[in-house]
Design a protein around this motif. Structure first.
Motif, PDB file in Angstrom:
ATOM      1  N   ARG A  37       0.717  -0.859  -0.024  1.00  0.00           N
ATOM      2  CA  ARG A  37      -0.323   0.100   0.146  1.00  0.00           C
ATOM      3  C   ARG A  37       0.860   1.033   0.270  1.00  0.00           C
ATOM      4  N   ARG A  38       1.555   0.563   0.420  1.00  0.00           N
ATOM      5  CA  ARG A  38       2.782   2.305   1.098  1.00  0.00           C
ATOM      6  C   ARG A  38       3.158   2.347  -0.256  1.00  0.00           C
ATOM      7  N   THR A  41       0.792   3.928  -3.269  1.00  0.00           N
ATOM      8  CA  THR A  41       0.935   5.420  -2.778  1.00  0.00           C
ATOM      9  C   THR A  41       1.959   6.538  -3.452  1.00  0.00           C
ATOM     10  N   GLU A  44       1.476   6.483  -6.876  1.00  0.00           N
ATOM     11  CA  GLU A  44       0.228   7.979  -7.218  1.00  0.00           C
ATOM     12  C   GLU A  44       0.633   8.717  -6.860  1.00  0.00           C
ATOM     13  N   ARG A  51      -5.406   5.043  -6.975  1.00  0.00           N
ATOM     14  CA  ARG A  51      -5.515   3.863  -6.366  1.00  0.00           C
ATOM     15  C   ARG A  51      -6.834   3.375  -6.905  1.00  0.00           C
TER      16      ARG A  51
END
Length: 253
Positions: A37-38, A41, A44, A51
């Motif tokens: 997820r990091r 991010t 993105e 996302r």
């Protein structure tokens, strides 16, 4: 594997498959879901992924066009190598055109100081970059300024390019494929790119390998309109051969 290497691999996987899932990526890279997820991010923030619930989608699948500031930090070493290879396509003197784009901006930064050239561009940031260079005459094409790309478009720009003739045009693109040619998300920019190509004696496309295989909203040229395509060594050999068969000489840097 370093985080940067994993993030690049995630991006390539997303572009190849159309989307990526957090759980599948965590399993594939043997890291936690929080780590993935990091990574997503960060990608993105770079403007290359968007996302979505449970994963991410490459921005080109959404028809989204990242801003210049987001694209400047992506594929930087590859863009620099492409720009340096493009120096061999410069005339000894005369006029060149630099299209708006982060790879063409790299070329602007690499232009030699021992050569008298006139540089035509509709990119405000490229014009500002070159304004203080005493060996260069910079001709900035006017028109409506697109804040996302810092490029001028519409009737004023088209009129100027219609009266312009250059030795070599260095063109950027959002996508390039054997089937669809060169494409970009914005129709106004597509018209300017089309006029830039028409103004040139020779046309050189500068694009890293992540642009290959992507198709965007508006086509502005076919591969037969390109004389030389300079990309990086990440381009698949089979795809490079397909592109060369369609017209341009392909150079990998």
């Amino acid at each position: 594997m370093y985080a940067e290497e994993r993030q690049q691999a995630i991006l390539e996987r997303a572009r190849a498959r159309g989307r990526v899932d957090v759980a599948a990526l965590a399993d594939y890279f043997a890291v936690t879901s929080e780590t993935i997820r990091r990574d997503l991010t960060i990608l993105e923030r770079h403007g290359v992924l968007r996302r979505v619930h449970g994963g991410a989608i490459p921005v080109e699948r959404l028809g989204f066009e990242p801003a210049v500031s987001a694209r400047e930090s992506v594929m930087t070493p590859e863009k620099t190598r492409i720009a340096k290879a493009a120096l061999a396509e410069l005339p000894d003197e005369g006029t060149i055109l630099l299209d708006a784009g982060t790879t063409t901006a790299r070329l602007a930064d690499e232009l030699p100081s021992d050569r008298e050239l006139t540089v035509v561009t509709h990119s405000v940031n490229i014009a500002l970059m070159l304004a203080a260079r005493p060996n260069l005459t910079v001709m900035l094409v006017g028109g409506r300024l697109r804040s996302r790309t810092l490029a001028t478009v519409d009737a004023w720009a088209l009129h100027a390019l219609g009266e312009t003739f250059v030795e070599v045009a260095f063109i950027a693109t959002n996508g390039v494929s054997p089937e669809r040619g060169l494409t970009t998300p914005d129709a106004a920019e597509a018209m300017i790119k089309r006029a830039a190509i028409a103004s040139s004696r020779r046309c050189v496309l500068l694009a890293d390998h992540t642009k290959v295989g992507n198709d965007y909203f508006t086509r502005f040229a076919g591969l037969k309109d390109i004389d030389t395509f300079i990309t990086d060594v990440g381009l698949d050999e089979t795809m490079a051969a397909e592109i060369a068969d369609a017209g341009p000489r392909v150079i990998t840097a």
